[in-house]
Motif scaffolding. Structure first.
Motif, PDB file in Angstrom:
ATOM      1  N   VAL A  56      11.881   1.317   1.314  1.00 33.01           N
ATOM      2  CA  VAL A  56      12.143   0.894  -0.065  1.00 33.01           C
ATOM      3  C   VAL A  56      11.977   2.064  -1.034  1.00 33.01           C
ATOM      4  CG1 VAL A  56      11.308  -0.589  -1.943  1.00 33.01           C
ATOM      5  CG2 VAL A  56      11.514  -1.497   0.372  1.00 33.01           C
ATOM      6  N   PHE A  57      11.146   3.049  -0.663  1.00 33.76           N
ATOM      7  CA  PHE A  57      10.858   4.185  -1.538  1.00 33.76           C
ATOM      8  C   PHE A  57      11.580   5.467  -1.117  1.00 33.76           C
ATOM      9  CE2 PHE A  57       7.113   1.386  -1.419  1.00 33.76           C
ATOM     10  CZ  PHE A  57       7.027   1.045  -2.761  1.00 33.76           C
ATOM     11  N   MET A  58      12.237   5.455   0.033  1.00 36.84           N
ATOM     12  CA  MET A  58      12.895   6.656   0.541  1.00 36.84           C
ATOM     13  C   MET A  58      14.323   6.783   0.018  1.00 36.84           C
ATOM     14  SD  MET A  58      11.531   6.572   4.492  1.00 36.84           S
ATOM     15  CE  MET A  58      12.138   8.199   4.947  1.00 36.84           C
ATOM     16  N   MET A  59      14.770   8.004  -0.163  1.00 35.77           N
ATOM     17  CA  MET A  59      16.109   8.277  -0.692  1.00 35.77           C
ATOM     18  C   MET A  59      17.137   8.155   0.441  1.00 35.77           C
ATOM     19  SD  MET A  59      17.881   9.498  -3.365  1.00 35.77           S
ATOM     20  CE  MET A  59      19.593  10.011  -3.500  1.00 35.77           C
ATOM     21  N   PRO A  60      18.091   7.213   0.333  1.00 32.82           N
ATOM     22  CA  PRO A  60      19.112   7.078   1.380  1.00 32.82           C
ATOM     23  C   PRO A  60      20.282   8.030   1.135  1.00 32.82           C
ATOM     24  CG  PRO A  60      19.372   5.328  -0.222  1.00 32.82           C
ATOM     25  CD  PRO A  60      18.199   6.161  -0.693  1.00 32.82           C
ATOM     26  N   ALA A  61      20.902   8.478   2.212  1.00 33.66           N
ATOM     27  CA  ALA A  61      22.108   9.302   2.077  1.00 33.66           C
ATOM     28  C   ALA A  61      23.339   8.440   1.852  1.00 33.66           C
ATOM     29  CB  ALA A  61      22.287  10.173   3.322  1.00 33.66           C
ATOM     30  N   SER A  62      23.284   7.212   2.331  1.00 30.20           N
ATOM     31  CA  SER A  62      24.421   6.298   2.220  1.00 30.20           C
ATOM     32  C   SER A  62      24.625   5.845   0.781  1.00 30.20           C
ATOM     33  CB  SER A  62      24.190   5.081   3.122  1.00 30.20           C
ATOM     34  OG  SER A  62      25.100   4.053   2.828  1.00 30.20           O
ATOM     35  N   LEU A  63      25.820   6.029   0.260  1.00 28.88           N
ATOM     36  CA  LEU A  63      26.129   5.617  -1.116  1.00 28.88           C
ATOM     37  C   LEU A  63      25.995   4.109  -1.325  1.00 28.88           C
ATOM     38  CD1 LEU A  63      29.125   7.949  -2.052  1.00 28.88           C
ATOM     39  CD2 LEU A  63      26.896   7.855  -3.170  1.00 28.88           C
ATOM     40  N   PRO A  64      26.548   3.266  -0.431  1.00 26.35           N
ATOM     41  CA  PRO A  64      26.384   1.813  -0.635  1.00 26.35           C
ATOM     42  C   PRO A  64      24.917   1.391  -0.662  1.00 26.35           C
ATOM     43  CG  PRO A  64      28.113   2.251   0.958  1.00 26.35           C
ATOM     44  CD  PRO A  64      27.433   3.569   0.702  1.00 26.35           C
ATOM     45  N   ARG A  65      24.122   1.992   0.192  1.00 22.97           N
ATOM     46  CA  ARG A  65      22.694   1.639   0.206  1.00 22.97           C
ATOM     47  C   ARG A  65      21.993   2.138  -1.053  1.00 22.97           C
ATOM     48  NH1 ARG A  65      18.404   2.334   5.226  1.00 22.97           N
ATOM     49  NH2 ARG A  65      16.590   1.496   4.110  1.00 22.97           N
ATOM     50  N   PHE A  66      22.363   3.327  -1.523  1.00 25.15           N
ATOM     51  CA  PHE A  66      21.748   3.875  -2.730  1.00 25.15           C
ATOM     52  C   PHE A  66      22.035   2.991  -3.943  1.00 25.15           C
ATOM     53  CE2 PHE A  66      22.136   6.522  -6.588  1.00 25.15           C
ATOM     54  CZ  PHE A  66      20.810   6.904  -6.705  1.00 25.15           C
ATOM     55  N   VAL A  67      23.237   2.422  -3.997  1.00 24.47           N
ATOM     56  CA  VAL A  67      23.602   1.553  -5.118  1.00 24.47           C
ATOM     57  C   VAL A  67      22.664   0.347  -5.193  1.00 24.47           C
ATOM     58  CG1 VAL A  67      25.402  -0.018  -5.982  1.00 24.47           C
ATOM     59  CG2 VAL A  67      26.013   2.273  -5.204  1.00 24.47           C
ATOM     60  N   THR A  68      22.178  -0.104  -4.041  1.00 21.91           N
ATOM     61  CA  THR A  68      21.288  -1.269  -4.034  1.00 21.91           C
ATOM     62  C   THR A  68      19.828  -0.898  -4.327  1.00 21.91           C
ATOM     63  OG1 THR A  68      20.848  -1.123  -1.648  1.00 21.91           O
ATOM     64  CG2 THR A  68      22.779  -2.400  -2.352  1.00 21.91           C
ATOM     65  N   GLN A  69      19.479   0.380  -4.223  1.00 19.63           N
ATOM     66  CA  GLN A  69      18.116   0.805  -4.532  1.00 19.63           C
ATOM     67  C   GLN A  69      18.117   2.174  -5.223  1.00 19.63           C
ATOM     68  OE1 GLN A  69      17.051   0.332  -0.153  1.00 19.63           O
ATOM     69  NE2 GLN A  69      16.152   2.343  -0.531  1.00 19.63           N
ATOM     70  N   PRO A  70      18.656   2.219  -6.440  1.00 14.31           N
ATOM     71  CA  PRO A  70      18.789   3.495  -7.162  1.00 14.31           C
ATOM     72  C   PRO A  70      17.456   4.121  -7.566  1.00 14.31           C
ATOM     73  CG  PRO A  70      19.363   1.639  -8.584  1.00 14.31           C
ATOM     74  CD  PRO A  70      19.203   1.088  -7.208  1.00 14.31           C
TER      75      PRO A  70
END
Length: 308
Positions: A56-70
């Motif tokens: 929940v606190f880690m930075m994702p590389a995936s754009l769709p996933r990042f949109v859900t947890q900016p």
């Protein structure tokens, strides 16, 4: 602000303009919380739950996933899992952060750390989505750690005062510009290795640190938006309760809500001097010693040599 390292860590949130120690304290608290969670949940057979919480606190590389947890663009830079990871990050942050805080002040140091972390996170995400080398792992890639913000501060310090020397074990005095260059070259060399995402974030932070100082020397502070947000929350949580005080003529007493207190008229000059020195110390923490006027420097010097 006087006292040793651990004193400042323990009282990090008790003082204004204490950005370096606040950042270190937040990283240490987050690390300890994750460590306790990892131990208890893993022993209890809930390791998957621990991994879910951390993600929940880690930075994702995936754009769709990042949109859900900016929010991870900010949170990832305050979390670590490895002991040596946090130790080396915080050591470099402390050594170079002291130099930046001395010359630029606490607020600009915080600006550098936050902007460096953001720049590193964005470069990590962009390259993972456009470079063929990462195409098969972009969906599961996650990142955490203060390294991008630390790189920004290291490179900023070396750009600001390149000939300042640190005394290194076995090597002796070394100019910090050479330390920063070596630090960046290591990140570049490893950017196609097993920790490619982290190394790319390092390079993004380093580039931001260099650009920040160049722009600052031209009179442009890239960190004003970060500073504005910080000031908003600082004012929000630092509202002082109002105290009603009334003075009665012809008396040396002060009437307050709780009763009557004597006034020591002979100590007003000393109190005023101490308040003035505190204001000067706060200015050093915020803007750096070089921003003091000649009169302020003289008063600070006189006070430091005063018998108490």
């Amino acid at each position: 602000m006087y006292g040793g390292f651990w004193y400042h860590i323990r009282h990090a949130f008790d003082h204004k303009d204490n950005g370096l120690y606040k950042i270190i304290a937040i990283n240490l608290i987050a690390f300890l919380v994750l460590m306790v969670l990892r131990v208890f949940l893993t022993i209890g057979g809930a390791e998957e739950l621990y991994r879910s919480i951390v993600s929940v606190f880690m930075m994702p590389a995936s754009l769709p996933r990042f949109v859900t947890q900016p929010w991870t663009l900010l949170t990832y830079m305050f979390f670590h899992e490895g002991f040596f990871h946090i130790i080396f990050n915080l050591l470099f942050l402390y050594w170079f952060g002291l130099l930046v805080q001395e010359y630029l002040g606490s607020r600009k140091l915080v600006n550098l750390y936050i902007l460096g972390g953001i720049a590193g996170g964005l470069l990590y995400m962009v390259l993972y989505n456009i470079a063929p080398y990462f195409s098969d792992r972009v969906d599961g890639a996650l990142m955490l750690g203060a390294s991008a913000g630390v790189y920004a501060i290291v490179v900023a310090a070396a750009t600001l005062r390149p000939d300042t020397q640190f005394h290194l074990l076995l090597l002796g005095p070394v100019k910090i510009k050479y330390i920063a260059i070596f630090y960046v070259l290591i990140a570049f060399a490893n950017s196609a290795g097993s920790n490619a995402g982290g190394e790319l974030a390092h390079l993004g932070g380093a580039a931001l640190g260099y650009l920040y100082i160049l722009q600052l020397q031209k009179g442009v502070d890239m960190g004003k938006p970060v500073q504005a947000v910080g000031l908003f929350f600082e004012k929000l949580f630092s509202q002082k309760p109002k105290v009603k005080v009334t003075y009665r003529r012809g008396s040396d007493n002060v009437k307050t809500k709780g009763g009557t207190a004597p006034v020591n008229s002979g100590s007003s000059g000393s109190k005023s001097t101490q308040e003035e020195i505190d204001r000067i110390l706060d200015k050093i923490a915020e803007k750096g010693y070089d921003n003091l006027s000649k009169e302020e420097k003289r008063k600070l010097f006189d006070f430091s040599n005063k018998d108490v």
